[in-house]
Design a protein around this motif. Structure first.
Motif, PDB file in Angstrom:
ATOM      1  N   GLN A   1     -10.096  -3.981  -3.010  1.00 23.95           N
ATOM      2  CA  GLN A   1     -10.015  -5.184  -2.169  1.00 23.95           C
ATOM      3  C   GLN A   1     -11.394  -5.606  -1.673  1.00 23.95           C
ATOM      4  N   PHE A   2     -12.201  -4.628  -1.273  1.00 22.70           N
ATOM      5  CA  PHE A   2     -13.550  -4.904  -0.776  1.00 22.70           C
ATOM      6  C   PHE A   2     -14.420  -5.505  -1.882  1.00 22.70           C
TER       7      PHE A   2
ATOM      8  N   PHE B   1       0.828  -1.204   0.000  1.00 22.20           N
ATOM      9  CA  PHE B   1       0.000   0.000   0.000  1.00 22.20           C
ATOM     10  C   PHE B   1       0.865   1.256   0.000  1.00 22.20           C
TER      11      PHE B   1
ATOM     12  N   PRO C   1      -8.214   0.030  -1.018  1.00 19.98           N
ATOM     13  CA  PRO C   1      -9.149  -0.673  -0.127  1.00 19.98           C
ATOM     14  C   PRO C   1     -10.483  -0.977  -0.781  1.00 19.98           C
TER      15      PRO C   1
END
Length: 222
Positions: free
Chosen positions: A207-208, A163, A204
């Motif tokens: 990823q979700f 990240f 994020p």
């Protein structure tokens, strides 16, 4: 009941194609919100303006995007010295075409000025862009080169966090886009506060979405 290999690849191919189309749409919606696009999309927009304003060369957004992707891919291939990365040409070319499809054919006359409409567009653009990229990733077919570039940076700078490494790349792109913007006399151009926000949340969010897309597509792909 398991699908045969041909049917499996047909379904994966359809999801992959939809992912490319959605990615192109997300890029265009974010640019039309004028509240900030993705880091590398700001580079695309501002570099196009530089070509047009400084050199009187009018090229499409898709063409500029392909040029940038090609430069990044060349570096990745030089670093790894592996020809397998040539498969990345597929999403590079596909997304370039998708960007021009939405920009030139579908949304050419759509340039909203009301702030509330642009705010809605920004939210929709973020969601669609992340969904498009997630759809590409879930197929396990070739994705974009920026993930490989992130891994290279981690090795070169000895960064342990994916990240954090990606954040450095995104911030570099924003600085580069700002430089192109001022050289081409459009100021910050496509760079806005939303560009920094997107740099923070896009990972994020992907990823979700990828988590739930995997649950949905696993029965279809197997």
């Amino acid at each position: 009941m398991k699908l045969n290999i041909t049917t499996n690849h047909v379904i994966r191919g359809l999801v992959y194609f939809l992912g490319i189309i959605m990615t192109g749409l997300g890029v265009n919606v974010l640019l039309r919100s004028a509240l900030g696009a993705g880091a590398w999309d700001t580079v695309i927009f501002n570099l196009r303006a530089l070509f047009k304003n400084n050199f009187n060369i009018d090229v499409t957004l898709g063409t500029v995007s392909f040029m940038i992707y090609l430069i990044v891919l060349s570096y990745v291939m030089w670093y790894y010295k592996k020809l397998k990365f040539l498969f990345v040409f597929i999403p590079m070319f596909g997304i370039a075409l998708a960007i021009d499809f939405w920009d030139i054919i579908v949304l050419s006359n759509f340039h909203p000025e009301d702030l509330w409409i642009r705010a809605i567009l920004f939210g929709v653009g973020v969601f669609v862009l992340a969904l498009g990229l997630s759809s590409i990733l879930v197929t396990k077919y070739p994705a974009m080169v920026f993930d490989e570039l992130t891994l290279i940076l981690m090795k070169v700078l000895h960064i342990k966090s994916f990240f954090l490494s990606r954040m450095y790349i995104e911030l570099f792109a924003i600085v580069l886009a700002t430089l192109f913007g001022f050289i081409s006399n459009i100021g910050f151009g496509a760079v806005n506060f939303g560009s920094f926000l997107l740099a923070l949340i896009i990972g994020p969010l992907i990823q979700f979405q990828l988590k739930y897309l995997t649950k949905i597509t696993t029965p279809l792909f197997n």
